[in-house]
Design a protein around this motif. Structure first.
Motif, PDB file in Angstrom:
ATOM      1  N   GLY A   4     -83.578   9.297 115.085  1.00  0.00           N
ATOM      2  CA  GLY A   4     -84.830   8.943 114.181  1.00  0.00           C
ATOM      3  C   GLY A   4     -85.403   7.324 114.446  1.00  0.00           C
ATOM      4  O   GLY A   4     -84.779   6.951 115.830  1.00  0.00           O
ATOM      5  N   VAL A   5     -86.997   7.712 115.274  1.00  0.00           N
ATOM      6  CA  VAL A   5     -87.770   6.782 115.998  1.00  0.00           C
ATOM      7  C   VAL A   5     -89.009   6.202 114.410  1.00  0.00           C
ATOM      8  O   VAL A   5     -89.364   7.105 114.413  1.00  0.00           O
ATOM      9  CB  VAL A   5     -88.210   7.433 116.812  1.00  0.00           C
ATOM     10  N   ASP A   6     -89.027   5.310 114.721  1.00  0.00           N
ATOM     11  CA  ASP A   6     -89.133   4.321 114.160  1.00  0.00           C
ATOM     12  C   ASP A   6     -90.408   3.186 114.678  1.00  0.00           C
ATOM     13  O   ASP A   6     -90.083   2.083 115.545  1.00  0.00           O
ATOM     14  CB  ASP A   6     -89.758   3.936 113.112  1.00  0.00           C
ATOM     15  N   GLU A   7     -91.847   2.592 114.706  1.00  0.00           N
ATOM     16  CA  GLU A   7     -91.943   1.065 114.474  1.00  0.00           C
ATOM     17  C   GLU A   7     -92.665   0.559 113.999  1.00  0.00           C
ATOM     18  O   GLU A   7     -92.778   0.897 112.840  1.00  0.00           O
ATOM     19  CB  GLU A   7     -93.391   1.600 115.970  1.00  0.00           C
ATOM     20  N   LEU A  24     -77.509   8.038 113.834  1.00  0.00           N
ATOM     21  CA  LEU A  24     -76.360   7.380 113.238  1.00  0.00           C
ATOM     22  C   LEU A  24     -75.283   8.201 112.983  1.00  0.00           C
ATOM     23  O   LEU A  24     -75.441   9.661 113.920  1.00  0.00           O
ATOM     24  CB  LEU A  24     -76.697   7.294 111.627  1.00  0.00           C
ATOM     25  N   ASP A  25     -73.812   7.560 112.927  1.00  0.00           N
ATOM     26  CA  ASP A  25     -72.875   8.137 112.731  1.00  0.00           C
ATOM     27  C   ASP A  25     -72.395   9.045 111.290  1.00  0.00           C
ATOM     28  O   ASP A  25     -72.905   8.551 110.580  1.00  0.00           O
ATOM     29  CB  ASP A  25     -71.443   6.792 113.096  1.00  0.00           C
ATOM     30  N   PRO A  26     -72.162  10.114 111.030  1.00  0.00           N
ATOM     31  CA  PRO A  26     -71.699  10.830 110.026  1.00  0.00           C
ATOM     32  C   PRO A  26     -70.904  10.902 109.638  1.00  0.00           C
ATOM     33  O   PRO A  26     -70.440  10.870 108.410  1.00  0.00           O
ATOM     34  CB  PRO A  26     -72.266  12.223 110.769  1.00  0.00           C
ATOM     35  N   GLU A  27     -70.158   9.752 110.385  1.00  0.00           N
ATOM     36  CA  GLU A  27     -68.404   9.431 110.064  1.00  0.00           C
ATOM     37  C   GLU A  27     -69.107   7.943 109.142  1.00  0.00           C
ATOM     38  O   GLU A  27     -67.367   7.235 107.996  1.00  0.00           O
ATOM     39  CB  GLU A  27     -68.017   9.464 111.022  1.00  0.00           C
ATOM     40  N   SER A 118     -87.199   9.231 103.716  1.00  0.00           N
ATOM     41  CA  SER A 118     -87.146  10.610 104.031  1.00  0.00           C
ATOM     42  C   SER A 118     -85.815  11.113 104.673  1.00  0.00           C
ATOM     43  O   SER A 118     -85.040  11.865 103.852  1.00  0.00           O
ATOM     44  CB  SER A 118     -88.253  12.198 103.748  1.00  0.00           C
ATOM     45  N   GLU A 119     -85.713  10.502 105.907  1.00  0.00           N
ATOM     46  CA  GLU A 119     -85.052  10.693 106.738  1.00  0.00           C
ATOM     47  C   GLU A 119     -84.005   9.536 107.519  1.00  0.00           C
ATOM     48  O   GLU A 119     -84.693   8.438 107.917  1.00  0.00           O
ATOM     49  CB  GLU A 119     -85.727  11.290 107.949  1.00  0.00           C
ATOM     50  N   PRO A 120     -82.926   9.187 106.999  1.00  0.00           N
ATOM     51  CA  PRO A 120     -81.913   8.268 107.109  1.00  0.00           C
ATOM     52  C   PRO A 120     -82.058   7.712 108.324  1.00  0.00           C
ATOM     53  O   PRO A 120     -81.881   6.094 109.008  1.00  0.00           O
ATOM     54  CB  PRO A 120     -80.656   8.109 106.623  1.00  0.00           C
ATOM     55  N   ALA A 123     -84.939   6.202 108.482  1.00  0.00           N
ATOM     56  CA  ALA A 123     -85.000   4.454 107.975  1.00  0.00           C
ATOM     57  C   ALA A 123     -84.668   4.041 108.683  1.00  0.00           C
ATOM     58  O   ALA A 123     -85.546   2.700 109.305  1.00  0.00           O
ATOM     59  CB  ALA A 123     -84.455   4.892 106.706  1.00  0.00           C
ATOM     60  N   ALA A 124     -83.823   3.883 109.278  1.00  0.00           N
ATOM     61  CA  ALA A 124     -82.758   3.211 110.653  1.00  0.00           C
ATOM     62  C   ALA A 124     -83.351   2.896 111.111  1.00  0.00           C
ATOM     63  O   ALA A 124     -83.531   1.380 110.979  1.00  0.00           O
ATOM     64  CB  ALA A 124     -81.052   3.982 110.818  1.00  0.00           C
ATOM     65  N   ALA A 125     -84.412   3.299 112.325  1.00  0.00           N
ATOM     66  CA  ALA A 125     -85.241   2.682 112.466  1.00  0.00           C
ATOM     67  C   ALA A 125     -86.342   2.009 112.534  1.00  0.00           C
ATOM     68  O   ALA A 125     -86.754   0.626 113.179  1.00  0.00           O
ATOM     69  CB  ALA A 125     -85.096   4.002 113.394  1.00  0.00           C
TER      70      ALA A 125
END
Length: 188
Positions: A4-7, A24-27, A118-120, A123-125
């Motif tokens: 995921g990428v965001d600014e 992200l780590d799915p675990e 909508s995309e974790p 969102a993390a980025a």
């Protein structure tokens, strides 16, 4: 290996535009991921630390004020996002980018409008980019306290515009942005 990428920082009239890329780590799921603008500063800080601890990979990159003024804010944002993806220690299989455009990448990428909500991974980025940019603005506040960057993070608030007129632009103001150009013209 979805990235995921965001600014953060397209709208302000000073400071860099900061981008983050996160796989992200799915675990190790992270609860509470959302668009950084919908979270309190305290929650963003906490989530930022959790993302850095639990993600498979993450990186932060930026375009500085000179690049913003030279390229324009859109292309400087694309450059920052490209740098963030390229800084990952392992290439993702796909990149999801918040918004309606994608930077020029060597891996498959697609734009996701509203992806930070909508995309974790996006969102993390979003969170990492916002926390880093806010941190930098607090540092700039130490150098230029008269602009009150600690309060408005360089957005063009009424107070910031008032201070810009009073003191003129400093080195981190984006000279290609109208309020800064107008302040420069008033100083001439």
């Amino acid at each position: 290996m979805i990235c995921g990428v965001d600014e953060a920082g397209r709208g302000p009239i000073a400071g860099p535009v900061v981008a983050a890329a996160v796989i992200l780590d799915p675990e190790q799921p992270i609860e509470g991921l959302n668009d950084s603008k919908k979270l309190s500063a305290k929650k963003r800080e906490r989530l930022s630390e959790e993302i850095k601890a639990k993600a498979l990979y993450w990186s932060i990159a930026q375009s500085d004020v000179d690049e913003i003024d030279q390229l324009n804010i859109l292309w400087a944002s694309m450059l920052a996002m490209k740098r963030a993806v390229e800084a990952l220690p392992e290439a993702p299989t796909e990149v999801l980018v918040d918004g309606n455009r994608v930077p020029d990448l060597v891996v498959p990428a697609r734009a996701v409008v509203g992806g930070d909500a909508s995309e974790p991974t996006i969102a993390a980025a979003s969170i990492l980019a916002k926390v880093e940019r806010d941190r930098q603005m607090l540092e700039w506040h130490q150098t230029y306290p008269q602009y009150e960057f600690d309060r408005h993070k360089a957005y063009g608030t009424a107070r910031h515009l008032e201070l810009l007129k009073l003191y003129g632009p400093c080195v981190i103001h984006r000279r290609s942005f109208r309020p800064v150009r107008e302040a420069l013209n008033a100083c001439d």
